[in-house]
Design a protein around this motif. Structure first.
Motif, PDB file in Angstrom:
ATOM      1  N   HIS A  79     -11.437 -46.120  -3.833  1.00 33.97           N
ATOM      2  CA  HIS A  79     -11.588 -45.487  -2.521  1.00 33.97           C
ATOM      3  C   HIS A  79     -11.657 -46.551  -1.435  1.00 33.97           C
ATOM      4  O   HIS A  79     -11.826 -47.746  -1.733  1.00 33.97           O
ATOM      5  N   HIS A  82     -16.724 -44.643   2.490  1.00 29.91           N
ATOM      6  CA  HIS A  82     -17.145 -43.633   3.461  1.00 29.91           C
ATOM      7  C   HIS A  82     -16.090 -42.546   3.623  1.00 29.91           C
ATOM      8  O   HIS A  82     -15.746 -42.143   4.737  1.00 29.91           O
ATOM      9  N   CYS A  83     -15.584 -42.090   2.467  1.00 35.93           N
ATOM     10  CA  CYS A  83     -14.533 -41.068   2.480  1.00 35.93           C
ATOM     11  C   CYS A  83     -14.795 -40.015   1.406  1.00 35.93           C
ATOM     12  O   CYS A  83     -13.854 -39.400   0.897  1.00 35.93           O
ATOM     13  N   SER A 152     -15.897 -49.945  -2.848  1.00 36.55           N
ATOM     14  CA  SER A 152     -14.712 -49.760  -2.007  1.00 36.55           C
ATOM     15  C   SER A 152     -13.791 -50.972  -1.957  1.00 36.55           C
ATOM     16  O   SER A 152     -12.579 -50.819  -1.812  1.00 36.55           O
ATOM     17  N   CYS A 168      -9.527 -42.028  -3.283  1.00 37.82           N
ATOM     18  CA  CYS A 168     -10.050 -41.255  -2.156  1.00 37.82           C
ATOM     19  C   CYS A 168      -9.868 -42.051  -0.871  1.00 37.82           C
ATOM     20  O   CYS A 168     -10.186 -43.241  -0.827  1.00 37.82           O
ATOM     21  N   TYR A 169      -9.400 -41.372   0.159  1.00 36.20           N
ATOM     22  CA  TYR A 169      -9.162 -42.064   1.427  1.00 36.20           C
ATOM     23  C   TYR A 169      -9.326 -41.095   2.588  1.00 36.20           C
ATOM     24  O   TYR A 169      -9.478 -39.872   2.397  1.00 36.20           O
ATOM     25  N   SER A 170      -9.316 -41.631   3.775  1.00 36.63           N
ATOM     26  CA  SER A 170      -9.236 -40.844   4.998  1.00 36.63           C
ATOM     27  C   SER A 170      -8.221 -41.513   5.909  1.00 36.63           C
ATOM     28  O   SER A 170      -7.827 -42.662   5.680  1.00 36.63           O
ATOM     29  N   THR A 174     -10.033 -41.531  11.328  1.00 39.82           N
ATOM     30  CA  THR A 174     -11.287 -41.067  10.739  1.00 39.82           C
ATOM     31  C   THR A 174     -12.066 -42.227  10.134  1.00 39.82           C
ATOM     32  O   THR A 174     -13.288 -42.347  10.324  1.00 39.82           O
ATOM     33  N   TYR A 175     -11.368 -43.094   9.410  1.00 39.65           N
ATOM     34  CA  TYR A 175     -12.039 -44.227   8.772  1.00 39.65           C
ATOM     35  C   TYR A 175     -12.639 -45.174   9.809  1.00 39.65           C
ATOM     36  O   TYR A 175     -13.799 -45.598   9.680  1.00 39.65           O
ATOM     37  N   TRP A 224      -8.852 -50.903   6.256  1.00 39.52           N
ATOM     38  CA  TRP A 224      -8.114 -49.710   5.811  1.00 39.52           C
ATOM     39  C   TRP A 224      -6.752 -50.123   5.244  1.00 39.52           C
ATOM     40  O   TRP A 224      -6.343 -49.636   4.190  1.00 39.52           O
ATOM     41  N   ASP A 246      -6.958 -37.092   0.108  1.00 42.74           N
ATOM     42  CA  ASP A 246      -7.380 -37.178   1.507  1.00 42.74           C
ATOM     43  C   ASP A 246      -8.634 -36.311   1.599  1.00 42.74           C
ATOM     44  O   ASP A 246      -8.582 -35.095   1.407  1.00 42.74           O
ATOM     45  N   ASP A 248     -10.561 -35.122   3.909  1.00 44.72           N
ATOM     46  CA  ASP A 248     -10.596 -33.988   4.839  1.00 44.72           C
ATOM     47  C   ASP A 248      -9.704 -32.853   4.346  1.00 44.72           C
ATOM     48  O   ASP A 248     -10.036 -31.677   4.526  1.00 44.72           O
TER      49      ASP A 248
END
Length: 340
Positions: A79, A82-83, A152, A168-170, A174-175, A224, A246, A248
């Motif tokens: 990841h 924080h996602c 991470s 897992c990502y954003s 958002t990140y 990122w 993703d 979200d």
């Protein structure tokens, strides 16, 4: 080190390597019972304390014991941070009953050694690193299917581990907002930025950036880019192995995504268990500390506040990414796959 604890490396899921002393060529073995292990969000020194049995042993003794362990049966969660990866890990555990390890300390050490290898600074050869990773994974799973969530900045280990993996990502906006807005996140960002920039330079075969000249938003953007470019390259090499999430988008399609993820890891479950996991307390509390209420709606509200407070830096970070993508194909590939 007692013979009993060494022998447990190959026979007990409660006994595993907690930390390497690379210079001293030894490792710390501990015994941690199921419940504290299940509760832990970080399997680092925060879990050490009364009731945790352990001791140091020379690597030669540990290696001999680890070789007796059955082949590793591990899947992995990587990841960007924080996602929602801790939440995903806990949901997998609740919905399937699978054994989970979250952010074990040896993976952090392996990630650092791997980066040192690229610079010719590692005390281990590539073959030695791979051997220790393989033996660690044997002892970490001890014959049981185990889902291991990395820290991470350990994404490069995806290239050194076999088995199904999730990422897992954003999105960048958002990140960057999350990393600039959280109480401890800016410190976390600065702490891991040097390692990530080294990795990104290796990926791009170019200097990419000078860390001292980057603004906070640009540091977040670079971070990122490092993690997503790493995974974009791995995904291109073996798309079937890596399930991308993703976070979200997951929140909008929870049952569908969790069911597909469990199938990706070949874990047995049922629609009722998935539904129970998603409607239970796991989704309503902060995944790293269940004593705090934290729902998807709380997350949306906080992210909106962070985005408003750091609008200028988020814009700087996004601009940095776009310029880096024009100059470096790995960053362009990351934006193309994970940026929207």
């Amino acid at each position: 080190m007692t013979h009993k604890l060494l022998d447990g490396l190959s026979t007990s899921p409660d006994v595993f390597i907690h930390q390497f002393d690379i210079v001293g060529d030894r490792a710390l073995i501990i015994r941690l019972d199921q419940e504290p292990r299940r509760q832990a969000s970080f399997l680092d020194d925060r879990i050490l304390g009364p009731g945790v049995e352990g001791g140091w042993a020379p690597w030669a003794e540990i290696e001999a014991a680890a070789l007796a362990a059955p082949p590793a049966k591990a899947g992995f969660i990587f990841h960007i941070g924080h996602c929602g990866s801790t939440l995903i890990s806990r949901l997998i555990e609740v919905a399937s009953g699978v054994r989970s390890l979250r952010e074990p300390q040896p993976l952090r050490q392996f990630a650092t050694v791997a980066a040192d290898l690229a610079d010719g600074l590692s005390p281990w050869t590539a073959a030695e690193l791979q051997k220790r990773i393989d033996l660690y994974l044997r002892t970490a799973s001890a014959g049981e299917t185990t889902i291991i969530k990395a820290t991470s900045y350990c994404g490069d280990l995806v290239n050194r581990m076999k088995g199904a993996a999730a990422f897992c990502y954003s999105t960048p906006q958002t990140y960057i907002a999350a990393m600039l807005g959280g109480a401890n996140n800016p410190l976390d960002l600065r702490l891991h930025a040097p390692l990530r920039l080294r990795r990104l330079r290796t990926l791009c075969a170019a200097p990419v950036a000078d860390l001292a000249t980057l603004t906070p938003g640009e540091v977040a953007a670079m971070s990122w880019a490092c993690e997503t470019a790493t995974m974009a390259a791995a995904h291109e090499h073996d798309a079937q192995r890596i399930f991308t999430i993703d976070f979200d988008a997951f929140l909008r399609r929870q049952e569908e995504t969790l069911a597909a993820l469990l199938a990706h890891f070949s874990l047995t479950t049922s629609p009722d268990r998935i539904r129970a996991a998603l409607t239970g307390p796991t989704m309503r509390t902060y995944s790293k500390d269940s004593s705090f209420d934290y729902s998807p709606e709380d997350r949306r509200v906080l992210l909106a506040e962070y985005a408003a407070a750091h609008k200028a830096e988020i814009a700087r970070g996004r601009q940095w990414l776009e310029l880096a993508a024009k100059a470096h194909k790995p960053v362009a590939a990351a934006l193309d796959r994970f940026g929207i």
